[in-house]
Design a protein around this motif. Sequence first.
Motif, short mmCIF file in Angstrom:
data_model
loop_
_atom_site.label_atom_id
_atom_site.label_comp_id
_atom_site.label_asym_id
_atom_site.label_seq_id
_atom_site.Cartn_x
_atom_site.Cartn_y
_atom_site.Cartn_z
N UNK A 78 4.76 6.46 1.44
CA UNK A 78 5.59 5.35 1.92
C UNK A 78 4.96 4.05 1.42
N UNK A 79 5.77 3.23 0.73
CA UNK A 79 5.27 1.96 0.20
C UNK A 79 5.48 0.88 1.26
N UNK A 80 4.39 0.53 1.96
CA UNK A 80 4.46 -0.52 2.97
C UNK A 80 4.06 -1.85 2.35
N UNK A 81 4.68 -2.93 2.83
CA UNK A 81 4.31 -4.29 2.42
C UNK A 81 4.12 -5.11 3.69
N UNK A 82 3.11 -5.96 3.66
CA UNK A 82 2.82 -6.82 4.79
C UNK A 82 3.37 -8.21 4.52
N UNK A 83 4.48 -8.53 5.17
CA UNK A 83 5.08 -9.86 5.04
C UNK A 83 4.61 -10.78 6.16
N UNK A 84 3.72 -10.28 7.00
CA UNK A 84 3.19 -11.06 8.11
C UNK A 84 2.09 -12.00 7.67
N UNK A 85 1.45 -12.64 8.65
CA UNK A 85 0.41 -13.63 8.37
C UNK A 85 -0.99 -13.10 8.65
N UNK A 137 0.85 -1.19 0.00
CA UNK A 137 0.00 0.00 0.00
C UNK A 137 0.89 1.24 0.00
N UNK A 138 0.47 2.24 -0.75
CA UNK A 138 1.13 3.54 -0.73
C UNK A 138 0.42 4.39 0.31
N UNK A 139 1.13 4.68 1.39
CA UNK A 139 0.53 5.39 2.52
C UNK A 139 0.98 6.85 2.46
N UNK A 140 0.03 7.78 2.41
CA UNK A 140 0.39 9.19 2.35
C UNK A 140 0.92 9.71 3.69
N UNK A 161 4.80 5.18 10.69
CA UNK A 161 4.88 4.10 9.70
C UNK A 161 6.28 3.87 9.15
N UNK A 162 7.16 4.83 9.29
CA UNK A 162 8.51 4.71 8.74
C UNK A 162 9.37 5.78 9.40
N UNK A 163 10.64 5.77 9.04
CA UNK A 163 11.52 6.83 9.53
C UNK A 163 12.30 7.37 8.35
#
Length: 156
Positions: free
Chosen positions: A103-110, A54-57, A121-123
């Motif tokens: 910020x392009x977040x990816x969910x590698x979780x389950x 997801x691209x998070x603003x 969300x990021x630094x």
Amino acid sequence: MSQPPVIGLMRTADADASLPLPAYATTGAAGADLRANFPAHQRDGARIAPGERALVPTGLTLDIPAGWEVQIRPRSGLALRHGVTLANAPGTIDSDYRGPLGVILINLGSSVYRIAHGDRIAQMVVAPAPQARFAEVSAIAGTARGAGGFGSTGTG
């Protein structure tokens, strides 16, 4: 040490101005925390299913001085606890980019991960970014390592 650069921050037209600007959480922090800043019609946040991006603003545009870059890096707590990281870590924001910062977040979780409005969300890390000169040469200087690549220096 010379003076650090000043990074100009401007909120986008749809940003929530009540959210804090990026800030260092501790005196020794290398990265300043970035927050999800969703537009008014999306203030309930977003969800990222396992394997999705997801691209998070952030609600920001940056004015980065020439010779510098801003690196966007994952937050270690999100990665450890939820498997959420950056799809392009580190992301680079060039000094001549003036568009909105996402910020392009990816969910590698389950599990599905919910990003709430205002979540960290990021630094972002400010780093020097000199432009090198490139020159074609007829030979490359040798080294002890030579052409040894992936895993060539051993394990452990």
